[in-house]
Motif scaffolding. Sequence first.
Motif, PDB file in Angstrom:
ATOM      1  N   SER A   1       0.821  -1.205   0.000  1.00 15.41           N
ATOM      2  CA  SER A   1       0.000   0.000   0.000  1.00 15.41           C
ATOM      3  C   SER A   1       0.861   1.263   0.000  1.00 15.41           C
ATOM      4  N   ILE A   2       1.823   1.304   0.917  1.00 13.60           N
ATOM      5  CA  ILE A   2       2.608   2.543   1.020  1.00 13.60           C
ATOM      6  C   ILE A   2       3.534   2.666  -0.184  1.00 13.60           C
ATOM      7  N   PHE A   3       4.062   1.517  -0.643  1.00 16.49           N
ATOM      8  CA  PHE A   3       4.952   1.533  -1.794  1.00 16.49           C
ATOM      9  C   PHE A   3       4.229   2.090  -3.018  1.00 16.49           C
ATOM     10  N   PHE A   4       3.070   1.523  -3.320  1.00 18.79           N
ATOM     11  CA  PHE A   4       2.352   1.985  -4.506  1.00 18.79           C
ATOM     12  C   PHE A   4       1.869   3.421  -4.360  1.00 18.79           C
ATOM     13  N   THR A   5       1.506   3.791  -3.147  1.00 18.25           N
ATOM     14  CA  THR A   5       1.017   5.159  -2.968  1.00 18.25           C
ATOM     15  C   THR A   5       2.132   6.174  -3.203  1.00 18.25           C
ATOM     16  N   LEU A   6       3.307   5.904  -2.633  1.00 18.15           N
ATOM     17  CA  LEU A   6       4.408   6.862  -2.803  1.00 18.15           C
ATOM     18  C   LEU A   6       4.831   6.953  -4.261  1.00 18.15           C
ATOM     19  N   VAL A   7       4.991   5.776  -4.884  1.00 21.14           N
ATOM     20  CA  VAL A   7       5.364   5.792  -6.299  1.00 21.14           C
ATOM     21  C   VAL A   7       4.259   6.470  -7.110  1.00 21.14           C
ATOM     22  N   GLY A   8       3.011   6.150  -6.769  1.00 18.61           N
ATOM     23  CA  GLY A   8       1.884   6.722  -7.500  1.00 18.61           C
ATOM     24  C   GLY A   8       1.849   8.240  -7.389  1.00 18.61           C
ATOM     25  N   LEU A   9       2.049   8.731  -6.183  1.00 19.76           N
ATOM     26  CA  LEU A   9       2.024  10.183  -5.998  1.00 19.76           C
ATOM     27  C   LEU A   9       3.070  10.840  -6.889  1.00 19.76           C
TER      28      LEU A   9
ATOM     29  N   TYR B   1      -5.469   7.875   2.253  1.00 22.72           N
ATOM     30  CA  TYR B   1      -5.241   6.506   2.734  1.00 22.72           C
ATOM     31  C   TYR B   1      -6.577   5.847   3.091  1.00 22.72           C
ATOM     32  N   LEU B   2      -7.399   6.605   3.807  1.00 33.60           N
ATOM     33  CA  LEU B   2      -8.667   6.037   4.262  1.00 33.60           C
ATOM     34  C   LEU B   2      -9.540   5.658   3.072  1.00 33.60           C
ATOM     35  N   ALA B   3      -9.636   6.586   2.121  1.00 34.62           N
ATOM     36  CA  ALA B   3     -10.463   6.304   0.947  1.00 34.62           C
ATOM     37  C   ALA B   3      -9.919   5.088   0.218  1.00 34.62           C
ATOM     38  N   MET B   4      -8.602   4.964   0.128  1.00 35.26           N
ATOM     39  CA  MET B   4      -8.034   3.822  -0.593  1.00 35.26           C
ATOM     40  C   MET B   4      -8.269   2.526   0.183  1.00 35.26           C
ATOM     41  N   ASP B   5      -8.135   2.573   1.504  1.00 31.43           N
ATOM     42  CA  ASP B   5      -8.424   1.384   2.302  1.00 31.43           C
ATOM     43  C   ASP B   5      -9.849   0.919   2.044  1.00 31.43           C
ATOM     44  N   ARG B   6     -10.748   1.887   1.899  1.00 34.60           N
ATOM     45  CA  ARG B   6     -12.156   1.534   1.751  1.00 34.60           C
ATOM     46  C   ARG B   6     -12.518   1.146   0.329  1.00 34.60           C
ATOM     47  N   LEU B   7     -11.837   1.774  -0.658  1.00 37.15           N
ATOM     48  CA  LEU B   7     -12.306   1.601  -2.029  1.00 37.15           C
ATOM     49  C   LEU B   7     -11.478   0.617  -2.853  1.00 37.15           C
ATOM     50  N   ILE B   8     -10.163   0.595  -2.638  1.00 37.61           N
ATOM     51  CA  ILE B   8      -9.378  -0.318  -3.474  1.00 37.61           C
ATOM     52  C   ILE B   8      -8.574  -1.316  -2.637  1.00 37.61           C
ATOM     53  N   GLY B   9      -8.928  -1.447  -1.380  1.00 33.97           N
ATOM     54  CA  GLY B   9      -8.379  -2.546  -0.592  1.00 33.97           C
ATOM     55  C   GLY B   9      -6.942  -2.396  -0.129  1.00 33.97           C
ATOM     56  N   THR B  10      -6.423  -1.183   0.035  1.00 34.62           N
ATOM     57  CA  THR B  10      -5.099  -1.049   0.642  1.00 34.62           C
ATOM     58  C   THR B  10      -5.202  -1.354   2.144  1.00 34.62           C
ATOM     59  N   HIS B  11      -4.061  -1.406   2.819  1.00 33.92           N
ATOM     60  CA  HIS B  11      -4.069  -1.852   4.217  1.00 33.92           C
ATOM     61  C   HIS B  11      -3.387  -0.877   5.163  1.00 33.92           C
ATOM     62  N   PHE B  12      -3.486   0.402   4.886  1.00 30.37           N
ATOM     63  CA  PHE B  12      -2.777   1.363   5.739  1.00 30.37           C
ATOM     64  C   PHE B  12      -3.153   1.211   7.209  1.00 30.37           C
ATOM     65  N   PHE B  13      -4.445   1.031   7.460  1.00 28.77           N
ATOM     66  CA  PHE B  13      -4.897   1.036   8.851  1.00 28.77           C
ATOM     67  C   PHE B  13      -5.323  -0.358   9.302  1.00 28.77           C
ATOM     68  N   ASN B  14      -4.885  -1.353   8.552  1.00 28.18           N
ATOM     69  CA  ASN B  14      -5.322  -2.712   8.866  1.00 28.18           C
ATOM     70  C   ASN B  14      -4.190  -3.488   9.518  1.00 28.18           C
ATOM     71  N   PRO B  15      -4.246  -3.669  10.845  1.00 27.16           N
ATOM     72  CA  PRO B  15      -3.122  -4.311  11.539  1.00 27.16           C
ATOM     73  C   PRO B  15      -2.891  -5.749  11.068  1.00 27.16           C
ATOM     74  N   ALA B  16      -3.929  -6.412  10.577  1.00 25.97           N
ATOM     75  CA  ALA B  16      -3.757  -7.802  10.155  1.00 25.97           C
ATOM     76  C   ALA B  16      -2.762  -7.915   9.006  1.00 25.97           C
ATOM     77  N   GLU B  17      -2.620  -6.856   8.212  1.00 27.32           N
ATOM     78  CA  GLU B  17      -1.707  -6.905   7.071  1.00 27.32           C
ATOM     79  C   GLU B  17      -0.508  -5.978   7.271  1.00 27.32           C
ATOM     80  N   GLY B  18      -0.233  -5.625   8.510  1.00 27.18           N
ATOM     81  CA  GLY B  18       0.951  -4.808   8.773  1.00 27.18           C
ATOM     82  C   GLY B  18       0.674  -3.315   8.832  1.00 27.18           C
TER      83      GLY B  18
END
Lengths: 203, 648
Positions: free
Chosen positions: A133-141, B244-261
């Motif tokens: 997530s962070i990797f793609f976001t930083l590169v994406g930005l 981050y929040l919108a992406m967690d909700r819409l395209i499945g990123t895991h910024f705030f999801n402890p299960a995925e780090g």
Amino acid sequence: MNRRRTLDVSHLPTFAFGQRDPLWWGVMGLIVIESTVFVLGLASYFYIRGNHFEWPPSGSDPIIRVLATVNMGLLLLSCLPMHWANTSALKRKLRGMRWGLVLASLLGLAFLAIRIINMQAVGFRWDSHAYGSIFFTLVGLHTVHIIASTLENLVIAAVLFIGPVEEKHLVDVRVNGMYWFFVVASWVPFYVLLFMAPNLFRA
Amino acid sequence: MSSGSVLPSPALPDAPPLESEAEARERAQLERTWSPLGGLKGWLSDVHHTTIGRRFIVTAFIFFLLGGVEALVMRLQLARPESTVLGPDLYNQVFTMHGSTMMFLFAVPMMEGVGLLLVPLMIGTRNAAFPRLNAFAYYTYLIGGLLMNVSFLLDMGPDTGWFAYVPLSGPEYSPGKRVDVWAQMITFTELSALAGSVNMIATIFKLRAPGMSLNRMPLFVWAQLVKAFMILFSMPAVMLASLYLAMDRLIGTHFFNPAEGGDALLWQHLFWFFGHPEVYIIFLPALGILSSVLAVFARREIFGYLPMVLAMVAIGFIGFGLWVHHMFATGLPQLGQSFFTAASLMVAVPSGVQIFCWLATLWGGKLRLRLPLYWILAFFALFVFGGLSGVMLGAYALDLQVHDTFFVVAHFHYVLIGGAVFPLFGGFYYWFPKFTGRMLSERLGKWHFWLFFAGFNLTFFPMHYLGLMGMPRRVYTYAPDRGWTDLNLLATVGTFIMAVGLVLFVVNVFWSRKRGAVAGDNPWDADTLEWATSSPPPPYNFLHLPTVRGRYALWTQAVDQPIVTGVRSDRPEVLVTRLMDAEPDHRMEQPGPSLWPLAVALSSGVAFTVSIFTPWGIVIGAGLALITLTGWFWPKKPYREELLEEQP
Ligand code: HEM
Ligand SMILES: [Cu+2]
């Protein structure tokens, strides 16, 4: 009516370069905003890294480092034509401005092509794990910045090719150049951290 | 110039000298150059700072009224135990709407609007530095506000509080689109604030009247400047967080999801890195208003100009070191606790400096007790009170006890309403004559003031007790045996009294706009440059651009203070001056009215709104933005004498 004392400014020029120019301050403001975004993005990266023993969690393929390095080289190289455009603006030379911008844009487009290949080769996605997530976001930005900047270069080049060209376009060329340098320079820390040394500053 | 000694010269009602023929010609030409186009197109394409500033203010006030109605409904629900005005789900939406509306759609844009309206006039120029960017900022803000309020009507209103903590706001616990609406509203309003701030900084740095060096700028302008810088450094944090929040909700990123780090606390850090400075972003401009009003109604210079400026700058810096005090309840390491407690207490120092400077100003002044001053004096009482409960909350030990109770609700309403809404009303009574040409009625104004003041204290003072008695915030009801009933009823009665005051205010505005006493150019004998032009100001602001030779421009001007000539009147031209000393540097032509800013705002509207439903929104919006932005920046037909010698 009695005559008032006056401060006559009619002899003053109608444009100026650098920090004398309001537009320069506008673009500086933009750069400050973007830098803040990037710094906070880096902070998020470190914050998430702090939750991991192994980083990056899914290892990484050497080929993406090669591609990333080539790309970093392309960006640095693009500073030369941009510098040419910039100095030509001071000298009021059309040719240098036009072709400098075109060359820089071409390098920008090549960069984008390689970046697409590079991101397909990383072997994980933004929804694979928090690192993704962070990797793609930083590169994406950063990619968004390159796209926007390249388009801006092309639009200005178009104005310079089609004309009529006004003196104030000299200012636009210089301010645009300044922004391009920023977009290039801001990638350096990301290049190092995301591709070359993910465990930098780690105790 | 020493501070605090020079008394303003007594009012010389200088009869307006007859206009010479040359002047009349100049005026007609300026009128032609600067007037907006006619009709609907003219309305949508207007880019002048007075128009855009007024729109910001009116829109933000309407949102204030909406947020107020939401508050009223909440208070109705809480007036009695176990009442059924609102169910739990609707209550969640209503308090979230109230908090988000007040913070993002009222307070910040209102301060923005006041600055936009006043700063170019105060520094003696004809428009803000980037007029089209201003129009863009307004339309983006409007779209964001409409998005959230329309969604609320469609039962899609956000419901996870104004700070939308994860995991509650994450995909797992808040399915549906409610939080997405909130996240996009954030993106819109912050974009607007950022655009506005860049504009404000460039305007203040480059367009000041000759002679207005940095150390002669009115304190109001300083406050707006520091505010603009704080926005540049803080708003990106909440934009990134909501991304981050919108992406967690819409395209499945895991910024705030402890299960995925990921990490839920990352949200809190980013949010409060913005959220604490936000309080000062609201508060600093209010201090600017206060200083303006105080100088004029105490009839003397503000005591300690330099300490005041330094205090504002210091608050700007310290404001960024405090965010963690909102997270005391999250279990911080010991060192963190002490550090942020100390930093929180430290910010009391510059605030104290300011309070003492104002008190010293009042002390030696000949007070004119008119309506604007009423609100300012009330500010002192309420703000000091709210500041005291703030220092209490700044202490880790106490905060843990009252965290998430009504004590906190009481505290922040004392600082927000006492610290921002009261000065705003004072400023409104003060500047209303400048922009309408008429005075507000004093009698209605006094009713407004006393009802609002009494109602405010009746509403919020009891909440301190409720909090100490353990009543948590964000509960939609409570049991009758808790002993909270009477104080809650009292608070609700207070809210209604405030509401009556507000209604009187609105009546006053509509009545006085047409029938109030005619004000004249400078009814209060004020010192800043906006009072040097007619009321309301013409579309070009000043017939002759002014020069300045002291901090209090009109009080210190020479008998034959020079005026600027040589700025073209047949083109929308402004005078650009140097950053430090404001010496004339060059003349710059400004872009005229344009529909492109609206078009760009609409394309970003499409991008963000459609992306709630499908990621394609971003692609479509980006395409539209590319077209509209090119339209925006494509050069107009040039002037012959400004062409480059070499042409294609
Ligand atoms: C006009 C009079 C106002 C009244 C009667 C009022 C009343 C209330 C009430 C009853 C709550 C909810 C308490 C709860 O259930 O937790 C609340 C929350 C809040 N209010 Fe106000 N309020 C007013 C004005 C304002 C203003 C001017 C601002 C900001 C500039 C503001 C900002 C907030 C915030 C941020 C919250 C927290 C929302 C949340 O919990 O997410 N209020 N207010
Ligand atoms: Cu705080």
